[in-house]
Design a protein around this motif. Structure first.
Motif, PDB file in Angstrom:
ATOM      1  N   ASN A  25       0.828  -1.201   0.000  1.00 41.78           N
ATOM      2  CA  ASN A  25       0.000   0.000   0.000  1.00 41.78           C
ATOM      3  C   ASN A  25       0.868   1.259   0.000  1.00 41.78           C
ATOM      4  O   ASN A  25       0.612   2.203  -0.754  1.00 41.78           O
ATOM      5  CB  ASN A  25      -0.946  -0.010   1.205  1.00 41.78           C
ATOM      6  CG  ASN A  25      -1.953   1.107   1.153  1.00 41.78           C
ATOM      7  OD1 ASN A  25      -2.279   1.624   0.084  1.00 41.78           O
ATOM      8  ND2 ASN A  25      -2.462   1.488   2.308  1.00 41.78           N
ATOM      9  N   VAL A  26       1.896   1.277   0.831  1.00 41.83           N
ATOM     10  CA  VAL A  26       2.804   2.434   0.887  1.00 41.83           C
ATOM     11  C   VAL A  26       3.502   2.611  -0.460  1.00 41.83           C
ATOM     12  O   VAL A  26       3.604   3.731  -0.978  1.00 41.83           O
ATOM     13  CB  VAL A  26       3.826   2.271   2.034  1.00 41.83           C
ATOM     14  CG1 VAL A  26       4.950   3.281   1.913  1.00 41.83           C
ATOM     15  CG2 VAL A  26       3.138   2.398   3.374  1.00 41.83           C
ATOM     16  N   ALA A  27       3.978   1.512  -1.042  1.00 48.99           N
ATOM     17  CA  ALA A  27       4.663   1.599  -2.333  1.00 48.99           C
ATOM     18  C   ALA A  27       3.724   2.122  -3.417  1.00 48.99           C
ATOM     19  O   ALA A  27       4.123   2.959  -4.241  1.00 48.99           O
ATOM     20  CB  ALA A  27       5.217   0.232  -2.726  1.00 48.99           C
ATOM     21  N   ASN A  28       2.489   1.664  -3.414  1.00 45.28           N
ATOM     22  CA  ASN A  28       1.523   2.152  -4.409  1.00 45.28           C
ATOM     23  C   ASN A  28       1.233   3.636  -4.223  1.00 45.28           C
ATOM     24  O   ASN A  28       1.137   4.388  -5.199  1.00 45.28           O
ATOM     25  CB  ASN A  28       0.223   1.344  -4.333  1.00 45.28           C
ATOM     26  CG  ASN A  28       0.382  -0.045  -4.895  1.00 45.28           C
ATOM     27  OD1 ASN A  28       1.275  -0.297  -5.699  1.00 45.28           O
ATOM     28  ND2 ASN A  28      -0.459  -0.966  -4.468  1.00 45.28           N
ATOM     29  N   ARG A  29       1.091   4.071  -2.972  1.00 41.44           N
ATOM     30  CA  ARG A  29       0.829   5.494  -2.720  1.00 41.44           C
ATOM     31  C   ARG A  29       2.020   6.345  -3.127  1.00 41.44           C
ATOM     32  O   ARG A  29       1.845   7.429  -3.694  1.00 41.44           O
ATOM     33  CB  ARG A  29       0.479   5.718  -1.248  1.00 41.44           C
ATOM     34  CG  ARG A  29      -0.897   5.123  -0.905  1.00 41.44           C
ATOM     35  CD  ARG A  29      -1.313   5.383   0.498  1.00 41.44           C
ATOM     36  NE  ARG A  29      -1.509   6.820   0.674  1.00 41.44           N
ATOM     37  CZ  ARG A  29      -1.518   7.408   1.858  1.00 41.44           C
ATOM     38  NH1 ARG A  29      -1.357   6.708   2.947  1.00 41.44           N
ATOM     39  NH2 ARG A  29      -1.701   8.710   1.952  1.00 41.44           N
ATOM     40  N   THR A  39       4.177   5.623  -5.455  1.00 43.19           N
ATOM     41  CA  THR A  39       4.194   5.632  -6.922  1.00 43.19           C
ATOM     42  C   THR A  39       3.181   6.634  -7.456  1.00 43.19           C
ATOM     43  O   THR A  39       3.466   7.378  -8.399  1.00 43.19           O
ATOM     44  CB  THR A  39       3.880   4.220  -7.462  1.00 43.19           C
ATOM     45  OG1 THR A  39       4.847   3.313  -6.943  1.00 43.19           O
ATOM     46  CG2 THR A  39       3.928   4.183  -8.976  1.00 43.19           C
ATOM     47  N   ASP A  40       1.987   6.668  -6.846  1.00 37.39           N
ATOM     48  CA  ASP A  40       0.969   7.635  -7.270  1.00 37.39           C
ATOM     49  C   ASP A  40       1.453   9.068  -7.056  1.00 37.39           C
ATOM     50  O   ASP A  40       1.268   9.929  -7.915  1.00 37.39           O
ATOM     51  CB  ASP A  40      -0.342   7.405  -6.506  1.00 37.39           C
ATOM     52  CG  ASP A  40      -1.008   6.088  -6.884  1.00 37.39           C
ATOM     53  OD1 ASP A  40      -0.649   5.522  -7.944  1.00 37.39           O
ATOM     54  OD2 ASP A  40      -1.870   5.625  -6.111  1.00 37.39           O
ATOM     55  N   LEU A  41       2.081   9.328  -5.893  1.00 32.83           N
ATOM     56  CA  LEU A  41       2.602  10.671  -5.627  1.00 32.83           C
ATOM     57  C   LEU A  41       3.702  11.024  -6.631  1.00 32.83           C
ATOM     58  O   LEU A  41       3.778  12.155  -7.106  1.00 32.83           O
ATOM     59  CB  LEU A  41       3.157  10.759  -4.204  1.00 32.83           C
ATOM     60  CG  LEU A  41       2.124  10.801  -3.086  1.00 32.83           C
ATOM     61  CD1 LEU A  41       2.811  10.691  -1.726  1.00 32.83           C
ATOM     62  CD2 LEU A  41       1.308  12.076  -3.160  1.00 32.83           C
ATOM     63  N   TRP A  42       4.550  10.059  -6.931  1.00 33.63           N
ATOM     64  CA  TRP A  42       5.630  10.288  -7.888  1.00 33.63           C
ATOM     65  C   TRP A  42       5.064  10.628  -9.259  1.00 33.63           C
ATOM     66  O   TRP A  42       5.564  11.512  -9.956  1.00 33.63           O
ATOM     67  CB  TRP A  42       6.519   9.053  -7.960  1.00 33.63           C
ATOM     68  CG  TRP A  42       7.757   9.247  -8.758  1.00 33.63           C
ATOM     69  CD1 TRP A  42       7.963   8.936 -10.059  1.00 33.63           C
ATOM     70  CD2 TRP A  42       8.984   9.828  -8.309  1.00 33.63           C
ATOM     71  NE1 TRP A  42       9.228   9.270 -10.450  1.00 33.63           N
ATOM     72  CE2 TRP A  42       9.881   9.823  -9.392  1.00 33.63           C
ATOM     73  CE3 TRP A  42       9.420  10.344  -7.087  1.00 33.63           C
ATOM     74  CZ2 TRP A  42      11.174  10.300  -9.303  1.00 33.63           C
ATOM     75  CZ3 TRP A  42      10.705  10.824  -7.009  1.00 33.63           C
ATOM     76  CH2 TRP A  42      11.564  10.800  -8.093  1.00 33.63           C
TER      77      TRP A  42
END
Length: 169
Positions: free
Chosen positions: A58-62, A64-67
């Protein structure tokens, strides 16, 4: 001379005991038990680690979205906010107003010792990473989690520059 008593087969069977032959050792049984134990322990470990895996995903996906939301190109370079100097009628300074107290100077006018000291204190691995220091960010996140407050930052000099440019524009 020997004396023999006549006995029946039923009497022999009633008083007899069976000597069992020892079972042969089968090496597959302990191996199967070890394998089954390893599978069960692995399944338990996997089950216990699932929440951590889901949280990390979940943290990695968030992240990636912010990036992906960051602009591909920074806005045109406009000067960062500096201070305003108020002068009296004789040209003498009598006040300064600023939200950020900066004065631009050419890089050549900055002492190399100051540059080295700044890099050493602000971003020790500046020359090793490409703008994002995963080790520094992780260290700061662990310390902040342990302290239960934001006690340390992990941003690099590059990240700070990008943030200042984005905020000022």
């Amino acid at each position: 001379m020997r004396h023999y008593t006549e006995v029946t087969l039923d009497e022999i069977a009633a008083n007899a005991f069976v000597v069992s032959k020892p079972a042969r050792f089968n090496p597959l049984i302990p191996l199967a038990a070890l394998l089954l134990s390893a599978v069960l322990v692995g399944a338990m470990f996997a089950g216990m680690s699932l929440p951590a895996v889901f949280a990390a995903t979940n943290v990695a996906n968030r992240m990636t979205d912010l990036w992906d939301e960051l602009p591909a190109d920074l806005p045109p370079a406009s000067p960062l906010p500096q201070h305003t100097v108020l002068l009296d009628k004789n040209g003498a300074e009598f006040a300064r107003f600023y939200s950020e107290n900066r004065i631009e100077v050419p890089f050549e006018q900055i002492s190399p010792t100051f540059v080295n000291a700044l890099v050493a204190t602000e971003d020790a691995r500046f020359y090793e990473h490409n703008g994002v220091d995963v080790i520094g960010i992780t260290r700061a996140a662990v310390k902040n989690f342990r302290d239960e407050r934001v006690s340390e930052g992990g941003s690099t000099i590059t990240q700070q520059l990008v943030q200042n440019i984005l905020i000022s524009n």
